[in-house]
Design a protein around this motif. Structure first.
Motif, PDB file in Angstrom:
ATOM      1  N   ASN A  10      43.873  -8.976  31.303  1.00  0.00           N
ATOM      2  CA  ASN A  10      43.542 -10.368  31.002  1.00  0.00           C
ATOM      3  C   ASN A  10      42.433 -10.737  30.301  1.00  0.00           C
ATOM      4  N   CYS A  11      42.529 -12.139  30.015  1.00  0.00           N
ATOM      5  CA  CYS A  11      41.143 -12.736  29.446  1.00  0.00           C
ATOM      6  C   CYS A  11      39.977 -12.380  30.266  1.00  0.00           C
ATOM      7  N   THR A  33      34.547 -20.149  30.882  1.00  0.00           N
ATOM      8  CA  THR A  33      36.064 -20.328  31.149  1.00  0.00           C
ATOM      9  C   THR A  33      36.508 -21.912  30.901  1.00  0.00           C
ATOM     10  N   ARG A  35      40.550 -24.258  31.287  1.00  0.00           N
ATOM     11  CA  ARG A  35      41.642 -24.325  31.654  1.00  0.00           C
ATOM     12  C   ARG A  35      42.881 -23.882  30.617  1.00  0.00           C
ATOM     13  N   SER A  36      43.886 -23.458  30.901  1.00  0.00           N
ATOM     14  CA  SER A  36      44.699 -23.007  29.869  1.00  0.00           C
ATOM     15  C   SER A  36      45.374 -24.266  29.059  1.00  0.00           C
ATOM     16  N   HIS A  45      41.440 -19.702  31.779  1.00  0.00           N
ATOM     17  CA  HIS A  45      41.330 -18.859  30.622  1.00  0.00           C
ATOM     18  C   HIS A  45      39.798 -18.614  30.359  1.00  0.00           C
ATOM     19  N   GLU A  61      38.220 -14.095  22.467  1.00  0.00           N
ATOM     20  CA  GLU A  61      39.069 -14.537  23.505  1.00  0.00           C
ATOM     21  C   GLU A  61      39.990 -13.331  23.542  1.00  0.00           C
ATOM     22  N   ILE A  63      44.261 -13.155  24.203  1.00  0.00           N
ATOM     23  CA  ILE A  63      45.095 -13.884  24.584  1.00  0.00           C
ATOM     24  C   ILE A  63      46.542 -13.130  24.358  1.00  0.00           C
ATOM     25  N   LYS A  66      52.866 -15.596  23.450  1.00  0.00           N
ATOM     26  CA  LYS A  66      53.740 -16.776  24.067  1.00  0.00           C
ATOM     27  C   LYS A  66      55.241 -15.870  24.049  1.00  0.00           C
ATOM     28  N   ASN A  74      54.158  -9.165  29.186  1.00  0.00           N
ATOM     29  CA  ASN A  74      53.167 -10.504  29.562  1.00  0.00           C
ATOM     30  C   ASN A  74      53.800 -10.927  30.911  1.00  0.00           C
TER      31      ASN A  74
END
Length: 116
Positions: A10-11, A33, A35-36, A45, A61, A63, A66, A74
């Motif tokens: 994860n990030c 950091t 927020r997403s 994030h 980053e 990522i 999606k 994911n």
């Protein structure tokens, strides 16, 4: 040729790895950091930023895709992602006594009370 096996990460894990890798070097890495965007700010994030060149910051980053959510590639917290890099050129720097002055300067407002 066989596809390389990639562990789900994860990030925040990747940002920590980048930061730890910089400990012995001359450069300074900054872990951040936010927020997403995709999950209404519920999921944190993170990433790293480093000054690799004069007056240039590179933001890295990790990522997720999606399109892969939800799947084994994911599952929100761990994912097989990609690296996104932003190269930003520093235009101006200032120091301020108050938070309000700093925010005005960050927004590009003139006469923000800069301490030169």
């Amino acid at each position: 040729m066989a596809e390389m096996i990639r562990l789900p990460l994860n990030c925040l894990i990747v940002a920590g790895w980048f930061w730890l890798a910089s400990l012995g070097g001359k450069g300074r890495r900054y872990v951040w950091t936010r927020r997403s965007y995709s999950f209404q700010g519920v999921i944190p994030h993170g990433g790293v930023a480093e000054a690799f060149q004069w007056k240039t910051l590179s933001v890295i980053e990790y990522i997720p895709s999606k399109q892969d959510f939800p799947s084994l590639r994911n599952f929100l917290i761990l994912f097989q992602g990609r690296y996104r890099v932003w190269r930003l050129r520093v235009e101006e720097v200032g120091r301020f006594d108050t938070r309000q002055e700093a925010l005005r300067f960050a927004k590009g407002e003139r006469n923000a009370g800069r301490d030169r």
